[in-house]
Scaffold this motif. Structure first.
Motif, PDB file in Angstrom:
ATOM      1  N   PRO A  45      -7.065  -3.126  -2.327  1.00 29.48           N
ATOM      2  CA  PRO A  45      -7.696  -1.799  -2.276  1.00 29.48           C
ATOM      3  C   PRO A  45      -8.127  -1.396  -0.870  1.00 29.48           C
ATOM      4  N   GLU A  46      -8.605  -2.369  -0.079  1.00 30.04           N
ATOM      5  CA  GLU A  46      -8.980  -2.065   1.306  1.00 30.04           C
ATOM      6  C   GLU A  46      -7.761  -1.656   2.119  1.00 30.04           C
ATOM      7  N   TRP A  47      -6.660  -2.377   1.925  1.00 32.56           N
ATOM      8  CA  TRP A  47      -5.425  -2.019   2.638  1.00 32.56           C
ATOM      9  C   TRP A  47      -4.935  -0.650   2.195  1.00 32.56           C
ATOM     10  N   ASN A  48      -5.021  -0.366   0.901  1.00 37.32           N
ATOM     11  CA  ASN A  48      -4.569   0.936   0.411  1.00 37.32           C
ATOM     12  C   ASN A  48      -5.356   2.067   1.084  1.00 37.32           C
ATOM     13  N   GLU A  49      -6.666   1.890   1.184  1.00 42.96           N
ATOM     14  CA  GLU A  49      -7.506   2.909   1.802  1.00 42.96           C
ATOM     15  C   GLU A  49      -7.168   3.065   3.286  1.00 42.96           C
ATOM     16  N   ALA A 108       0.831  -1.209   0.000  1.00 48.01           N
ATOM     17  CA  ALA A 108       0.000   0.000   0.000  1.00 48.01           C
ATOM     18  C   ALA A 108       0.863   1.255   0.000  1.00 48.01           C
ATOM     19  N   PHE A 109       1.932   1.261   0.784  1.00 45.36           N
ATOM     20  CA  PHE A 109       2.838   2.408   0.777  1.00 45.36           C
ATOM     21  C   PHE A 109       3.339   2.676  -0.641  1.00 45.36           C
ATOM     22  N   GLY A 110       3.748   1.605  -1.311  1.00 48.61           N
ATOM     23  CA  GLY A 110       4.262   1.767  -2.660  1.00 48.61           C
ATOM     24  C   GLY A 110       3.206   2.301  -3.612  1.00 48.61           C
ATOM     25  N   PRO A 169     -14.913   3.310  13.364  1.00 50.25           N
ATOM     26  CA  PRO A 169     -14.598   1.930  13.719  1.00 50.25           C
ATOM     27  C   PRO A 169     -14.082   1.154  12.520  1.00 50.25           C
ATOM     28  N   SER A 170     -13.210   0.194  12.820  1.00 49.28           N
ATOM     29  CA  SER A 170     -12.596  -0.581  11.744  1.00 49.28           C
ATOM     30  C   SER A 170     -12.990  -2.039  11.832  1.00 49.28           C
ATOM     31  N   TRP A 202      -4.223   6.080   7.731  1.00 52.45           N
ATOM     32  CA  TRP A 202      -3.166   6.187   8.737  1.00 52.45           C
ATOM     33  C   TRP A 202      -2.216   7.331   8.412  1.00 52.45           C
ATOM     34  N   LEU A 203      -1.796   7.369   7.161  1.00 51.95           N
ATOM     35  CA  LEU A 203      -0.798   8.368   6.768  1.00 51.95           C
ATOM     36  C   LEU A 203      -1.345   9.787   6.873  1.00 51.95           C
ATOM     37  N   LYS A 204      -2.611   9.974   6.509  1.00 47.56           N
ATOM     38  CA  LYS A 204      -3.202  11.299   6.643  1.00 47.56           C
ATOM     39  C   LYS A 204      -3.238  11.720   8.100  1.00 47.56           C
ATOM     40  N   GLU A 205      -3.530  10.764   8.975  1.00 50.04           N
ATOM     41  CA  GLU A 205      -3.553  11.073  10.403  1.00 50.04           C
ATOM     42  C   GLU A 205      -2.161  11.424  10.907  1.00 50.04           C
TER      43      GLU A 205
END
Length: 332
Positions: A240-244, A150-152, A263-264, A249-252
Motif C-alpha cells: 500500500p505504501e508503494w501504491n501511494e 503498484a502500476f498494475g 519529504p519521503s 509519481w504518476l500524478k506529477e
C-alpha cells in the motif's frame, strides 16, 4: 601429430565447452553461480583463459531507421592457466556478480521481452573461441517488483519492454544501454497520456526511476514528452505504501510539473523535470526477431495486478544469431 595440432587450431577436434546455469532467475547486483564443463579434444591444449560475457540484444536508432545488435554488458574471467588433456572432462565452478543495472527479463515467470545471455569464450594459444551461449533469466529486485505491482494495481497495463543503446542524461547510468518498460494508462488518464515508459537504474545505494510520459496533443497544442526522475531505497515497504508513492509519481508526471514536494522516508527525489526525451536514442517497439505479440494471438497471461505479459521471448540462439562478430566493439 602435426596434422592433429593443425586441426585443433582450426577448431576441428578441439576442446568443447558447455556452461550450465542454475534454474530460476538471477537478480540485478546479485550472484550468478554455475559451472563450465570442458571436454578435451583429440590432443592436449592449454586453456589460457575462460571468460563469461554477459550479452544483450539491443535496439540501435539510426538517422533513418532502427536496427538491432548485440552488446557486451560485462565480462568475467572464471578460470584459465591449465593444461586440458585429450578427452578429459574437467569442470570449472564459478560465482560472479551481475551488474546492478542488469535488465529485467521476467516477472513472476512471465517474459517481458529483453533477451540476455551468457556467452562462454575459451582462449587457447591466443585465439578466442566463442563456444557456448546460454539464456539468462533475470527477475526484479524487491523495490522494482513492488513498483511494477503498484502500476498494475493502479490500473496501468504492460505493453512491452526493450533495451536501447545509449545513456540517459542526468543519471548515474553505468551500462551502455538502458531498459524501457512501456505501460499503458488507465481510462482516467488516457485523454492526457498515450503511454508511459519506465526505466530502472539500480545501484548499491538505491534505485533511480526514470518515468517518461508521451503526452497527447490537444486541439491547439502539439503532443510532447515529459520526463521525471525519482529515487527510492532498497528498503522494504508495504505494498500500500508503494501504491501511494507510485500514484504520486504518476500524478506529477501526468501534470507535467513538480506538485508533490513532501519529504519521503524512502529517500525519494521529486520534481526533476527534464522537459524533453531523456535518452540519446529515441525508443521504438521491440524487434520482431526478439518477441512476438501474445495479446494479439489471444494468449495474454496475467503478470501482476492489472498488468499483462503481451510479448514472449524467442529462442536465445535465434535472438543472437548473426551477431557473433558485433560483440567485440561494444563492451560494458
Amino acid at each position: 601429430m602435426v596434422f592433429k595440432k593443425l586441426l585443433g587450431a582450426l577448431g576441428v577436434g578441439g576442446p568443447s565447452v558447455d556452461t550450465v546455469l542454475p534454474p530460476g532467475a538471477a537478480l540485478p547486483g546479485g550472484p550468478l553461480s554455475g559451472e563450465v564443463r570442458l571436454r578435451g579434444g583429440g590432443s592436449d591444449a592449454t586453456i589460457d583463459r575462460i571468460t563469461l560475457l554477459l550479452v544483450a540484444r539491443v535496439e540501435v536508432e539510426g538517422q533513418e531507421e532502427e536496427s538491432e545488435g548485440t552488446v557486451v554488458l560485462d565480462r568475467f574471467t572464471v578460470g584459465g592457466g591449465f593444461r586440458l588433456t585429450a578427452e578429459s572432462e574437467p569442470t570449472v565452478p564459478f560465482t560472479v556478480t551481475l551488474p546492478w543495472e542488469t535488465p529485467i527479463t521476467e516477472l513472476h515467470g512471465q517474459h517481458l521481452g529483453p533477451v540476455l545471455g551468457i556467452r562462454t569464450e575459451l582462449e587457447i594459444a591466443g585465439a578466442r573461441d566463442k563456444g557456448d551461449l546460454d539464456a539468462l533469466a533475470v527477475g526484479p529486485l524487491p523495490a522494482q517488483e513492488a513498483i511494477l505491482e503498484a502500476f498494475g494495481q493502479l490500473g496501468y497495463g504492460f505493453k512491452s519492454a526493450d533495451l536501447e543503446l545509449g545513456h540517459i542524461r542526468g543519471t548515474g547510468q553505468q551500462l551502455p544501454c538502458y531498459q524501457e518498460i512501456e505501460i499503458l494508462p488507465p481510462a482516467g488518464h488516457a485523454h492526457a497520456v498515450n503511454e508511459i515508459e519506465v526505466t530502472f537504474l539500480a545501484s548499491p545505494g538505491g534505485l533511480e526511476v526514470v518515468i517518461e510520459a508521451d503526452k497527447r496533443a490537444g486541439l491547439f497544442t502539439e503532443g510532447h514528452d515529459t520526463v521525471h526522475r525519482f529515487t527510492a531505497s532498497h528498503h522494504t515497504a508495504s505494498q500500500p505504501e508503494w501504491n501511494e508513492r507510485v500514484d504520486g509519481w504518476l500524478k506529477e508526471v501526468v501534470a507535467g510539473h513538480a506538485a508533490y514536494a513532501a519529504p519521503s522516508p524512502y529517500g525519494e527525489h521529486h520534481g526533476e523535470h527534464h522537459g524533453g526525451h531523456h535518452g540519446e536514442h529515441r525508443r521504438s517497439g521491440p524487434g520482431a526477431g526478439a518477441v512476438v505479440a501474445g495479446v494479439a494471438a489471444g494468449v495474454a497471461v496475467g503478470v501482476v495486478g492489472g498488468m499483462v505479459a503481451a510479448e514472449v521471448v524467442d529462442e536465445i540462439g535465434d535472438a543472437f544469431e548473426g551477431d557473433e562478430d558485433e560483440e567485440g566493439g561494444e563492451e560494458g
